[in-house]
Design an enzyme around this catalytic site. Structure first.
Site, PDB file in Angstrom:
ATOM      1  CE  LYS A 161      22.745 -10.950 -50.178  1.00 32.03           C
ATOM      2  NZ  LYS A 161      22.322 -11.712 -48.977  1.00 32.03           N
ATOM      3  CB  CYS A 188      30.167 -38.964 -36.535  1.00 29.08           C
ATOM      4  SG  CYS A 188      30.184 -37.603 -37.732  1.00 29.08           S
ATOM      5  CB  VAL A 210      27.760 -23.813 -52.415  1.00 30.64           C
ATOM      6  CG1 VAL A 210      28.706 -24.940 -52.033  1.00 30.64           C
ATOM      7  CG2 VAL A 210      28.549 -22.519 -52.640  1.00 30.64           C
ATOM      8  NE  ARG A 239      21.240  -9.998 -41.743  1.00 28.84           N
ATOM      9  CZ  ARG A 239      20.265  -9.604 -42.543  1.00 28.84           C
ATOM     10  NH1 ARG A 239      19.838  -8.355 -42.521  1.00 28.84           N
ATOM     11  NH2 ARG A 239      19.714 -10.444 -43.389  1.00 28.84           N
ATOM     12  NE  ARG A 251      50.845   0.841 -36.760  1.00 28.36           N
ATOM     13  CZ  ARG A 251      51.538   1.528 -37.650  1.00 28.36           C
ATOM     14  NH1 ARG A 251      52.264   0.877 -38.560  1.00 28.36           N
ATOM     15  NH2 ARG A 251      51.537   2.842 -37.645  1.00 28.36           N
ATOM     16  CG  ASN A 293      21.246 -23.193 -45.921  1.00 26.07           C
ATOM     17  OD1 ASN A 293      21.496 -24.372 -46.225  1.00 26.07           O
ATOM     18  ND2 ASN A 293      21.710 -22.175 -46.645  1.00 26.07           N
ATOM     19  CB  CYS A 302      18.417 -13.716 -39.900  1.00 25.46           C
ATOM     20  SG  CYS A 302      20.038 -14.230 -39.290  1.00 25.46           S
TER      21      CYS A 302
END
Length: 338
Positions: free
Chosen positions: A83, A241, A107, A68, A9, A128, A183
């Site tokens: 996780k 920047c 990380v 969620r 598909r 974050n 959250c």
């Protein structure tokens, strides 16, 4: 099952087709964070047939995640699975034809180079801005595109940043101007997570199949509860920047926050002062100070005063029950040693 059966598909969708499917199979992506956004991102990209999907996450599955974070279930909570491990297991059951690699790690500056090795695209599944700015700076330094996403309450944002072609995240969001809402402070509804990650995944697919003209050249912001949608069109890079104009990459410079971090809204302080923990050895050492639960991936110790320590084999410790760095350091010093 043939490739045609699995992706038929998707291959019928002419902007991808057979040629695009072959390109997807040859690509490697890194997802940073395997929480709400990360689980949806990983599900989309694994099902789409991206050849090598790797992801890193520092946390373990808790009951509050299940509302969620779509790859996890109550068995993962009961087992206190990291996780990254739980997600890898679920994703390999979805698509065994590609390479899927879950990494239990925070990380940081120290491991970012290794994580980016051979990667074609990075996707933001974090919660974050400290980590997001690290991803942004590392990707722009190495010339790797980065797909940003954020979700909180009923609001979401997403954008793809391509070094040499677009501004970077810092051109839109300055450090210290992120609003501070998480959250854990104001909540989040699951649909906004799915929508943000789906927008991210679409831009990822466009980039990976070289559909450059179809890419969205804007930072998209929306509120699904109140139905507001706003696009901030890309302009030239901000000449001030520090990342994409001045090439200073401030997030790649070491600071005290790299080793001790308060995880806002979670009553948790992460302390990373050791290279590793022998979990069995520490289970013996700590058995007299509280209730100890050992798994193959972590060691959890219930302390007095509603405090908890969680030790990971990579040398990290979570002090749960406080956001006070000084108090967390005192607990760590008492039981682990500074």
């Amino acid at each position: 099952m043939t490739e045609l059966d699995r992706y038929s598909r998707q291959m019928l969708f002419s902007p991808i087709g057979e040629e695009g499917q072959k390109k997807l199979a040859s690509k490697k992506v890194l997802i940073v964070g395997m929480g709400a956004l990360g689980t949806v991102l990983a599900s989309h990209l694994v099902r789409a047939g991206v050849g090598h999907v790797t992801f890193a996450d520092r946390d373990y599955v808790e009951k509050s995640n299940l509302q969620r974070q779509i790859l996890f279930d109550e068995n993962d909570v009961a087992a206190s699975l990291p996780k990254a491990i739980a997600a890898e297991k679920k994703l390999k059951a979805i698509n065994s034809d590609i390479k899927i690699e879950g990494i239990v790690a925070d990380v940081t500056i120290d491991n970012m180079d290794d994580l980016l090795n051979g990667v074609d695209l990075v996707l933001d599944g974090t919660d974050n801005f400290q980590t997001r700015f690290l991803i942004n700076d590392a990707c722009f330094k190495k010339g790797i595109p980065f797909v940003y996403g954020g979700a909180v309450s009923s609001r979401g944002m997403s954008a793809i940043f391509v070094p040499g072609e677009t501004p970077c995240l810092r051109c839109f969001i300055k450090e210290g101007e992120t609003g501070g809402q998480t959250c854990d402070m104001v909540g989040v509804i699951s649909p906004v997570v799915d929508i943000v990650a789906s927008f991210q995944s679409v831009e990822a697919l466009k980039y990976l199949v070289s559909a450059d003209k179809a890419r969205r050249n804007s930072l998209l912001s929306f509120d699904v509860w109140n139905y507001h949608i706003y696009e901030l069109k890309y302009k030239k890079q901000d000449p001030s920047c520090p990342t994409c104009s001045l090439h200073q990459y401030p997030a790649l410079k070491r600071s005290e926050q790299d080793s001790i971090t308060s995880l806002c809204g979670r009553e948790t302080v992460q302390i990373h002062l050791r290279k590793e923990f022998d979990l069995k050895e520490w289970a013996d050492k700590l058995q007299n100070i509280g209730t100890v639960k050992e798994t193959p991936f972590l060691l959890r110790v219930e302390l007095k005063d509603h405090m908890r320590m969680v030790l990971f084999s990579d040398g990290r410790t979570l002090i749960q029950g406080t956001e006070d760095v000084s108090r967390a350091k005192a607990v760590y010093s008492k039981y682990i040693g500074m």
